[in-house]
Design a protein around this motif. Structure first.
Motif, PDB file in Angstrom:
ATOM      1  N   LEU A 200     -69.000-143.843   8.764  1.00  0.00           N
ATOM      2  CA  LEU A 200     -68.134-144.195  10.072  1.00  0.00           C
ATOM      3  C   LEU A 200     -67.120-145.291   9.851  1.00  0.00           C
ATOM      4  CD1 LEU A 200     -70.777-143.480  13.002  1.00  0.00           C
ATOM      5  CD2 LEU A 200     -69.139-141.820  11.980  1.00  0.00           C
ATOM      6  N   ALA A 201     -67.767-146.280   9.097  1.00  0.00           N
ATOM      7  CA  ALA A 201     -67.095-147.576   8.702  1.00  0.00           C
ATOM      8  C   ALA A 201     -65.686-147.067   8.057  1.00  0.00           C
ATOM      9  CB  ALA A 201     -67.869-148.702   8.060  1.00  0.00           C
ATOM     10  N   SER A 202     -65.733-146.162   7.234  1.00  0.00           N
ATOM     11  CA  SER A 202     -64.653-146.036   6.253  1.00  0.00           C
ATOM     12  C   SER A 202     -63.636-144.995   7.025  1.00  0.00           C
ATOM     13  CB  SER A 202     -64.922-145.440   4.969  1.00  0.00           C
ATOM     14  OG  SER A 202     -65.729-144.344   5.094  1.00  0.00           O
ATOM     15  N   ALA A 203     -64.200-144.346   8.072  1.00  0.00           N
ATOM     16  CA  ALA A 203     -63.424-143.435   8.767  1.00  0.00           C
ATOM     17  C   ALA A 203     -62.240-143.814   9.747  1.00  0.00           C
ATOM     18  CB  ALA A 203     -64.272-142.304   9.829  1.00  0.00           C
ATOM     19  N   LYS A 204     -61.049-143.428   9.338  1.00  0.00           N
ATOM     20  CA  LYS A 204     -59.817-144.019  10.018  1.00  0.00           C
ATOM     21  C   LYS A 204     -59.296-142.783  11.274  1.00  0.00           C
ATOM     22  CE  LYS A 204     -57.747-147.090   6.775  1.00  0.00           C
ATOM     23  NZ  LYS A 204     -57.110-147.116   5.943  1.00  0.00           N
ATOM     24  N   ASN A 205     -59.886-141.564  10.753  1.00  0.00           N
ATOM     25  CA  ASN A 205     -59.550-140.339  11.676  1.00  0.00           C
ATOM     26  C   ASN A 205     -60.813-139.645  12.067  1.00  0.00           C
ATOM     27  OD1 ASN A 205     -56.515-140.926  11.332  1.00  0.00           O
ATOM     28  ND2 ASN A 205     -57.299-140.373   9.020  1.00  0.00           N
TER      29      ASN A 205
ATOM     30  N   ALA B  53     -60.500-140.610   5.766  1.00  0.00           N
ATOM     31  CA  ALA B  53     -59.812-142.076   5.773  1.00  0.00           C
ATOM     32  C   ALA B  53     -58.255-141.809   5.502  1.00  0.00           C
ATOM     33  CB  ALA B  53     -60.643-142.747   4.935  1.00  0.00           C
ATOM     34  N   SER B  54     -57.798-140.568   5.462  1.00  0.00           N
ATOM     35  CA  SER B  54     -56.552-140.603   4.962  1.00  0.00           C
ATOM     36  C   SER B  54     -55.452-139.824   5.615  1.00  0.00           C
ATOM     37  CB  SER B  54     -56.482-140.373   3.503  1.00  0.00           C
ATOM     38  OG  SER B  54     -56.904-138.847   3.601  1.00  0.00           O
ATOM     39  N   ASP B  55     -55.727-138.596   6.010  1.00  0.00           N
ATOM     40  CA  ASP B  55     -54.637-137.589   6.699  1.00  0.00           C
ATOM     41  C   ASP B  55     -55.244-136.980   7.963  1.00  0.00           C
ATOM     42  OD1 ASP B  55     -52.514-135.989   7.019  1.00  0.00           O
ATOM     43  OD2 ASP B  55     -53.283-134.751   5.281  1.00  0.00           O
TER      44      ASP B  55
ATOM     45  N   ALA C 189     -56.485-132.623  12.051  1.00  0.00           N
ATOM     46  CA  ALA C 189     -56.045-132.083  13.396  1.00  0.00           C
ATOM     47  C   ALA C 189     -55.575-130.575  13.247  1.00  0.00           C
ATOM     48  CB  ALA C 189     -55.044-133.052  14.026  1.00  0.00           C
ATOM     49  N   LYS C 190     -54.763-130.302  12.367  1.00  0.00           N
ATOM     50  CA  LYS C 190     -54.361-128.826  12.223  1.00  0.00           C
ATOM     51  C   LYS C 190     -55.456-127.860  12.101  1.00  0.00           C
ATOM     52  CE  LYS C 190     -49.598-129.486  10.931  1.00  0.00           C
ATOM     53  NZ  LYS C 190     -48.517-129.324   9.765  1.00  0.00           N
TER      54      LYS C 190
ATOM     55  N   VAL D 271     -57.485-141.766  15.829  1.00  0.00           N
ATOM     56  CA  VAL D 271     -56.520-141.210  14.859  1.00  0.00           C
ATOM     57  C   VAL D 271     -55.999-142.567  14.480  1.00  0.00           C
ATOM     58  CG1 VAL D 271     -54.259-140.661  14.528  1.00  0.00           C
ATOM     59  CG2 VAL D 271     -55.633-139.231  15.960  1.00  0.00           C
ATOM     60  N   GLU D 272     -56.034-143.027  13.272  1.00  0.00           N
ATOM     61  CA  GLU D 272     -55.583-144.376  12.679  1.00  0.00           C
ATOM     62  C   GLU D 272     -56.466-145.382  13.317  1.00  0.00           C
ATOM     63  OE1 GLU D 272     -54.043-144.857   9.743  1.00  0.00           O
ATOM     64  OE2 GLU D 272     -53.925-142.318   9.458  1.00  0.00           O
ATOM     65  N   GLY D 273     -57.576-145.433  13.458  1.00  0.00           N
ATOM     66  CA  GLY D 273     -58.292-146.373  14.352  1.00  0.00           C
ATOM     67  C   GLY D 273     -58.238-146.523  15.897  1.00  0.00           C
ATOM     68  N   ASP D 274     -57.305-145.585  16.456  1.00  0.00           N
ATOM     69  CA  ASP D 274     -57.268-145.555  17.950  1.00  0.00           C
ATOM     70  C   ASP D 274     -57.671-144.468  18.744  1.00  0.00           C
ATOM     71  OD1 ASP D 274     -55.547-147.841  17.880  1.00  0.00           O
ATOM     72  OD2 ASP D 274     -53.750-146.544  17.526  1.00  0.00           O
TER      73      ASP D 274
END
Length: 118
Positions: A18-23, A85-87, A92-93, A112-115
């Motif tokens: 979870l700490a490394s997840a950006k999305n 962490a990247s795409d 989402a698709k 998404v991207e931390g938001d």
């Protein structure tokens, strides 16, 4: 019942994930068959993302102090998380296409991207 050591290891791994997840997408999967779940996991892996069915209490504890903490309120009922962490677009698709053909797969919240998105 799992030994405390095993639970602690699982908590630590989930916290790292979870700490490394950006999305991240939080979803409900109740009513899915094993075949549907397997198909979903394959689609998610194809996007270089991870998918986990999580215990809500464990997920809320692991989310503390991470960017995911904002969506922790959606950890209720049968919960699964898909994250990378990247795409964000590929994830989402894949999830959107899957949800269109499998109405039992329901989105709850996302990041998404931390938001946070709800």
């Amino acid at each position: 019942m799992k030994p405390k050591k095993k639970k602690a290891e699982e908590l630590e791994q989930l916290k790292k994930d979870l700490a490394s997840a950006k999305n991240l997408v939080v979803s409900q999967f109740q009513g899915m068959t094993v075949e549907q779940d397997t198909e979903l996991r394959q689609k998610i892996r194809a996007t270089n993302s991870d998918y986990k069915v999580v215990k809500n209490t464990l997920a809320r504890i692991a989310a503390k102090g991470t960017p995911v903490e904002g969506v922790a309120g959606s950890f209720r009922g049968p919960t699964a998380i898909a994250f990378n962490a990247s795409d964000p677009v590929a994830l989402a698709k894949a999830l959107t296409a899957y949800a269109k053909t499998n109405p039992v797969f329901v989105f709850r919240a996302g990041m998404v991207e931390g938001d946070r998105k709800s």
